[in-house]
Design a protein around this motif. Structure first.
Motif, short mmCIF file in Angstrom:
data_model
loop_
_atom_site.label_atom_id
_atom_site.label_comp_id
_atom_site.label_asym_id
_atom_site.label_seq_id
_atom_site.Cartn_x
_atom_site.Cartn_y
_atom_site.Cartn_z
N PRO A 191 0.81 -1.22 0.00
CA PRO A 191 0.00 0.00 0.00
C PRO A 191 0.85 1.27 0.00
CG PRO A 191 -0.94 -1.60 1.49
CD PRO A 191 0.37 -2.17 1.00
N ASN A 192 0.49 2.19 -0.88
CA ASN A 192 1.12 3.52 -0.99
C ASN A 192 2.60 3.49 -1.34
OD1 ASN A 192 -1.36 4.90 -0.27
ND2 ASN A 192 -1.01 4.06 1.79
N ALA A 193 3.10 2.36 -1.78
CA ALA A 193 4.52 2.27 -2.14
C ALA A 193 4.81 3.04 -3.42
CB ALA A 193 4.91 0.80 -2.34
N LEU A 194 6.00 3.58 -3.48
CA LEU A 194 6.49 4.21 -4.70
C LEU A 194 7.30 3.18 -5.47
CD1 LEU A 194 7.77 7.54 -3.11
CD2 LEU A 194 5.77 7.28 -4.62
N PHE A 195 7.24 3.28 -6.78
CA PHE A 195 7.99 2.34 -7.62
C PHE A 195 8.60 3.11 -8.78
CE2 PHE A 195 8.21 -0.36 -11.42
CZ PHE A 195 8.91 -1.46 -10.94
N SER A 196 9.86 2.82 -9.05
CA SER A 196 10.45 3.39 -10.27
C SER A 196 11.36 2.37 -10.91
CB SER A 196 11.20 4.69 -9.97
OG SER A 196 12.33 4.42 -9.18
N GLU A 197 11.46 2.47 -12.22
CA GLU A 197 12.29 1.54 -12.98
C GLU A 197 12.67 2.23 -14.29
OE1 GLU A 197 13.31 -1.41 -11.96
OE2 GLU A 197 14.14 -2.19 -13.84
N PRO A 198 13.96 2.30 -14.58
CA PRO A 198 14.34 2.87 -15.87
C PRO A 198 13.89 2.00 -17.03
CG PRO A 198 16.29 2.23 -14.57
CD PRO A 198 15.09 1.81 -13.80
N LEU A 199 13.58 2.63 -18.14
CA LEU A 199 13.19 1.90 -19.36
C LEU A 199 13.87 2.62 -20.52
CD1 LEU A 199 9.31 1.74 -18.86
CD2 LEU A 199 10.88 -0.20 -18.70
N ARG A 200 14.51 1.88 -21.39
CA ARG A 200 15.16 2.56 -22.52
C ARG A 200 14.14 3.37 -23.32
NH1 ARG A 200 17.83 -2.08 -25.52
NH2 ARG A 200 16.85 -3.31 -23.89
N SER A 201 14.54 4.58 -23.68
CA SER A 201 13.59 5.47 -24.36
C SER A 201 13.20 4.93 -25.73
CB SER A 201 14.17 6.87 -24.48
OG SER A 201 15.37 6.82 -25.20
N SER A 202 14.02 4.05 -26.29
CA SER A 202 13.70 3.48 -27.61
C SER A 202 12.63 2.40 -27.53
CB SER A 202 14.97 2.87 -28.21
OG SER A 202 15.50 1.90 -27.31
N GLN A 203 12.25 2.00 -26.32
CA GLN A 203 11.32 0.88 -26.20
C GLN A 203 9.87 1.31 -26.04
OE1 GLN A 203 13.08 -1.77 -23.12
NE2 GLN A 203 13.40 -3.11 -24.89
N ALA A 204 8.98 0.58 -26.71
CA ALA A 204 7.55 0.70 -26.46
C ALA A 204 7.28 0.07 -25.09
CB ALA A 204 6.78 -0.04 -27.53
N GLY A 234 9.94 8.96 -22.63
CA GLY A 234 10.62 9.19 -21.36
C GLY A 234 11.63 8.08 -21.15
N ASN A 235 12.30 8.10 -20.01
CA ASN A 235 13.34 7.08 -19.82
C ASN A 235 13.07 6.17 -18.62
OD1 ASN A 235 13.94 8.79 -17.77
ND2 ASN A 235 16.04 9.24 -18.39
N GLY A 236 11.83 6.19 -18.14
CA GLY A 236 11.52 5.26 -17.06
C GLY A 236 10.10 5.39 -16.58
N LEU A 237 9.76 4.52 -15.65
CA LEU A 237 8.41 4.50 -15.08
C LEU A 237 8.50 4.93 -13.63
CD1 LEU A 237 5.39 3.63 -15.15
CD2 LEU A 237 6.16 1.33 -14.54
N MET A 238 7.60 5.84 -13.22
CA MET A 238 7.46 6.19 -11.80
C MET A 238 5.99 6.12 -11.47
SD MET A 238 10.05 9.40 -11.16
CE MET A 238 9.71 9.42 -9.41
N LEU A 239 5.65 5.45 -10.38
CA LEU A 239 4.24 5.38 -10.01
C LEU A 239 4.11 5.16 -8.51
CD1 LEU A 239 3.57 2.17 -9.40
CD2 LEU A 239 3.59 2.03 -11.88
N LYS A 240 2.87 5.32 -8.03
CA LYS A 240 2.58 5.14 -6.61
C LYS A 240 1.36 4.25 -6.47
CE LYS A 240 2.09 7.60 -2.30
NZ LYS A 240 0.95 8.12 -1.59
N ALA A 241 1.48 3.24 -5.61
CA ALA A 241 0.35 2.34 -5.35
C ALA A 241 -0.69 3.05 -4.49
CB ALA A 241 0.84 1.09 -4.64
#
Ligand code: MN
Length: 286
Positions: A191-204, A234-241
């Motif tokens: 619950p309420n955790a933050l998550f981030s993970e880089p993703l290559r900008s060239s990728q769908a 962008g170059n990654g994903l950032m989100l919050k549960a």
């Protein structure tokens, strides 16, 4: 394990869909999230994503009797229930809860995918990943990873099952030699955790929320109904549960930027190759 990864340019949500209820095979009720649905015909290199989620065996026991595939890969990830598969080379097995079957159809297989009667509930995903022109006629093969062997990255408030690709934390999936360089992660957030993970900008890249809810740059996504979100540049994903936590797939891959000729279970580059696929299938050459 590093858990404070920062993302300079987080990817926004550019399209959100709960897919369409449909049926396929012998009357299996499912939700088609991508592939032939008007808002998301494909997301190169991904062709299709189906979500199976039912507590009622009448909705899925018909299964998928014998049918062919050529020119791409099918990735079946079961969460609940079991599916028995059999193909025209005599190969047979059961995909159980938590298992992954990564099947490279290549030049062609004919197989069936039939649910086995269990407690009642069946849940799972099937993703279709395209193959580039140079591999469309490769010999068929399978990579099967049972649940217990799927590598897991544990973070402070996240558990990541790594089916394919490599996390920023260095955990690598066991599925190998995928031309589209696919990352396929099943993420479970507290619950309420933050998550981030880089993703290559060239990728769908896209995510599919199937538990709880989460927010990406002000865009709220819920599991009721199961929701797919395509991520923009962008170059990654950032989100919050949300308050109940969240469970989602994070899937990314490198586009091939090749022409796509697609008819039913055959996905090639040109119409003539589709005609050839029908001819080969009808003449028993698969
Ligand atoms: Mn199939």
């Amino acid at each position: 394990m590093k858990s404070d990864l920062t993302v300079a340019h987080p990817r926004p949500v550019i399209l959100k869909t709960a897919g369409h209820l449909t049926s396929d095979g012998a009357g299996v009720k499912m939700r088609r999230m991508m592939g032939g649905v008007p808002e998301l015909r494909m997301l190169d290199p991904f062709l299709m994503l189906d979500w199976f989620g039912s507590d009622n065996p009448d909705e899925y026991m018909g299964g998928f009797p014998d049918h062919p595939h050529r020119g791409f890969e099918t990735v079946t990830y079961m969460l609940d229930g079991k599916i028995r598969h059999r193909d025209n080379t005599g190969r047979e097995g059961v995909i159980e809860a938590g298992d992954v079957q990564w099947m490279t159809a290549g030049r062609g297989i004919i197989h069936s995918e039939m649910p086995e009667r269990v407690e009642g509930r069946m849940r799972g995903f099937q993703l279709w990943v395209n193959l580039p022109a140079r591999l469309k006629m490769t010999p068929p093969h399978y990579q099967e990873i049972v649940a217990a062997n799927i590598p897991v990255e544990e973070r402070t408030s996240a558990r990541i099952k790594v089916i394919a690709g490599r996390t920023a934390g260095g955990v690598e999936g066991l599925v190998q030699a995928i031309a589209a360089e696919v990352s396929y992660f099943d993420v479970d957030l507290a619950p309420n955790a933050l998550f981030s993970e880089p993703l290559r900008s060239s990728q769908a890249a896209f995510i599919v929320v199937f538990g709880g809810d989460l927010t990406i740059a002000g865009s709220k996504l819920t599991a009721n109904p199961v929701t797919l979100a395509v991520l923009g540049p962008g170059n990654g994903l950032m989100l919050k549960a949300g308050n109940e936590g969240a469970r989602f797939l994070l899937i990314a891959g490198t586009p091939f930027n090749e022409p796509v000729a697609w008819h039913g279970p055959f996905v090639m580059n040109h119409d003539a190759e589709i005609m050839q696929a029908f001819e080969d299938y009808n003449r028993g050459r698969f």
